[in-house]
Design a protein around this motif. Sequence first.
Motif, PDB file in Angstrom:
ATOM      1  N   VAL A  68     131.250  -7.444  10.790  1.00 15.85           N
ATOM      2  CA  VAL A  68     130.114  -7.876   9.971  1.00 15.85           C
ATOM      3  C   VAL A  68     130.581  -8.781   8.838  1.00 15.85           C
ATOM      4  N   VAL A  69     131.657  -8.369   8.177  1.00 17.03           N
ATOM      5  CA  VAL A  69     132.137  -9.159   7.039  1.00 17.03           C
ATOM      6  C   VAL A  69     132.576 -10.539   7.525  1.00 17.03           C
ATOM      7  N   ASP A  70     133.141 -10.586   8.708  1.00 20.94           N
ATOM      8  CA  ASP A  70     133.539 -11.867   9.281  1.00 20.94           C
ATOM      9  C   ASP A  70     132.302 -12.749   9.526  1.00 20.94           C
ATOM     10  N   ALA A  71     131.244 -12.139  10.069  1.00 21.57           N
ATOM     11  CA  ALA A  71     130.008 -12.903  10.317  1.00 21.57           C
ATOM     12  C   ALA A  71     129.441 -13.426   8.995  1.00 21.57           C
ATOM     13  N   LEU A  72     129.447 -12.575   7.978  1.00 26.48           N
ATOM     14  CA  LEU A  72     128.931 -13.012   6.669  1.00 26.48           C
ATOM     15  C   LEU A  72     129.747 -14.196   6.145  1.00 26.48           C
ATOM     16  N   GLY A  73     131.064 -14.071   6.270  1.00 27.62           N
ATOM     17  CA  GLY A  73     131.958 -15.126   5.778  1.00 27.62           C
ATOM     18  C   GLY A  73     131.682 -16.462   6.471  1.00 27.62           C
ATOM     19  N   GLN A  74     131.547 -16.397   7.799  1.00 29.32           N
ATOM     20  CA  GLN A  74     131.304 -17.646   8.551  1.00 29.32           C
ATOM     21  C   GLN A  74     129.994 -18.297   8.151  1.00 29.32           C
ATOM     22  N   ARG A  75     128.968 -17.475   7.992  1.00 31.50           N
ATOM     23  CA  ARG A  75     127.659 -18.023   7.672  1.00 31.50           C
ATOM     24  C   ARG A  75     127.633 -18.602   6.258  1.00 31.50           C
ATOM     25  N   LEU A  76     128.358 -17.946   5.359  1.00 31.62           N
ATOM     26  CA  LEU A  76     128.400 -18.472   3.995  1.00 31.62           C
ATOM     27  C   LEU A  76     129.293 -19.702   3.896  1.00 31.62           C
ATOM     28  N   GLU A  77     130.252 -19.784   4.776  1.00 35.83           N
ATOM     29  CA  GLU A  77     131.100 -20.980   4.806  1.00 35.83           C
ATOM     30  C   GLU A  77     130.245 -22.202   5.184  1.00 35.83           C
ATOM     31  N   ARG A  78     129.419 -21.999   6.172  1.00 35.37           N
ATOM     32  CA  ARG A  78     128.505 -23.067   6.598  1.00 35.37           C
ATOM     33  C   ARG A  78     127.587 -23.460   5.439  1.00 35.37           C
ATOM     34  N   PHE A  79     127.050 -22.434   4.758  1.00 37.79           N
ATOM     35  CA  PHE A  79     126.171 -22.679   3.607  1.00 37.79           C
ATOM     36  C   PHE A  79     126.900 -23.491   2.544  1.00 37.79           C
ATOM     37  N   GLU A  80     128.129 -23.104   2.254  1.00 34.56           N
ATOM     38  CA  GLU A  80     128.859 -23.808   1.192  1.00 34.56           C
ATOM     39  C   GLU A  80     129.153 -25.253   1.588  1.00 34.56           C
ATOM     40  N   LYS A  81     129.506 -25.448   2.863  1.00 39.74           N
ATOM     41  CA  LYS A  81     129.786 -26.826   3.311  1.00 39.74           C
ATOM     42  C   LYS A  81     128.539 -27.689   3.149  1.00 39.74           C
ATOM     43  N   LEU A  82     127.388 -27.112   3.534  1.00 41.38           N
ATOM     44  CA  LEU A  82     126.141 -27.879   3.415  1.00 41.38           C
ATOM     45  C   LEU A  82     125.875 -28.221   1.952  1.00 41.38           C
ATOM     46  N   CYS A  83     126.053 -27.246   1.070  1.00 42.87           N
ATOM     47  CA  CYS A  83     125.775 -27.489  -0.350  1.00 42.87           C
ATOM     48  C   CYS A  83     126.788 -28.476  -0.933  1.00 42.87           C
ATOM     49  N   PHE A  84     128.023 -28.353  -0.491  1.00 46.18           N
ATOM     50  CA  PHE A  84     129.037 -29.266  -1.018  1.00 46.18           C
ATOM     51  C   PHE A  84     128.714 -30.704  -0.591  1.00 46.18           C
TER      52      PHE A  84
END
Length: 468
Positions: free
Chosen positions: A91-107
Amino acid sequence: MLIVMKFGGTSVGSADRIAQAAQLAVDTAAAGHQVVVVTSAMSKVTDALIAAARQASTGDWDPTLREELFNRHKAVADALVGGDAARHAAVVDALGQRLERFEKLCFGLSMVRELTPRLLDAISGTGEMLAAPLIAAAIAARGTPSSAVDATGLIVTTDQFGGAEPLMDDTRARTRARLQPAVSRGEIPVVTGFIGATADGVMTTLGRGGSDYSASIVGAALDADEVWIWTDVDGVMTANPAEVPEARTLPDVSYSEASELAYYGAKVLHYKTILPAFRQRIPVRILNSFNPAHPGTRVTVEGHPSARGVKAVTSIRGVILVAISGTGMQGIPGIVAKTFDVVAAQQANVLMISQASSENNICFVLSAAEAPRVVAALRSALEFELMRGHIDEITAEQQVAIVAAVGDRMRGTPGIAATVFGALGTAGINVIAISQGSSERNISLVVTDRDAAGAVRAIHRAFQLDKG
Ligand code: ADP
Ligand code: ASP
Ligand code: MG
């Protein structure tokens, strides 16, 4: 029965709430049903994502936002599946991946500094993608196999970002192919609400509050027997209980009443929710995850006609009243047609229309988001009429609200309008505009935003809606 059940933001707003939601899904499966869960983001997460996107578009990206979101969701994983190392890590891995995508989009957004509707959808839909793995893990921890499914692979939509519409044939094919095998194995898939994707795979959202709509779309695609909407009140009520404390749950409403109420501001259901279920006559229930023993509201073809005609009162706040007026409008054909051509070209949604019988005033209500561009377009399209004096002015009045009294049995019942306006008169509330749909299922009126709550309460009292 195959039941599609949707949990709203408050129903998955904390570890305890998610545990409760998971338990409700598992108990329903244990009672012999097949279950598909559709989830919203945890409460307030969508707002936070939208705020993050807006901030990033100013060129200012604050990476602590990712951390805050990660911490909030990880705390849930710790609480719910902390004892199971493998499940917790997944689960923590899934959260990390999804937030990574979010951060890339925001960046990226902070570089480009242009927040397009397409990019906003890609960012604002992240909340559901974070919630689904948590709920699936909580269900699996209770012994029923479960996995998170992104609706981007199920719900195929138009590219109207921010309010996409499902393309039902493709949606049906993909949803069935993906979910049916899992459901028939006894699994409980957990689908992200709110989001979909175009045929080319570009992520879209169905509009704020759209997870209800997702549940109905998935229910229709699977030919479900029922769609259950778990929320934080005991069903559809005679008014918003936050506004009218004596509001009462309506045990039965018809599809048309439910959609009318939702359209006129009863946030308990997204206004598009009813249609996919109605087309297939799938009953919809609205239930309280905080009070699951309560039978809630059932939405069906017949509803339960109330003798008094009016079943509920709703309001839409913060809308704009656009008025086109001028004595020269009388008998000049085409001004109304031209007006609504412009509105349609702007793809704006008209919430209510009213025309004075003297023909020298037409007014209609738009959302605050759409009004400025529609008014600008009207001023330019009707420039000639303004110049010739056929139209005196086009005004946009802020701070108004629509209040609507709704009920199937208003049709043919005399005296309803008199009671509505009598109640408002007694309460000293000034009515700015009136409209009654030809379906006679509602009377809607415009009052100032300040008067809206008083108007709702006065109408509720006049029809004694607190008494069953
Ligand atoms: P969820 O997060 O479960 O989707 P929402 O906040 O979108 O929940 O909708 C539930 C809220 O709708 C209730 O808390 C209530 O304040 C509001 N509401 C407005 N009108 C009504 C109504 N007629 N009946 C019930 N709830 C209403
Ligand atoms: N999370 C989305 C929103 O807040 C969709 C939903 O909750 O229905 O609008
Ligand atoms: Mg909602």
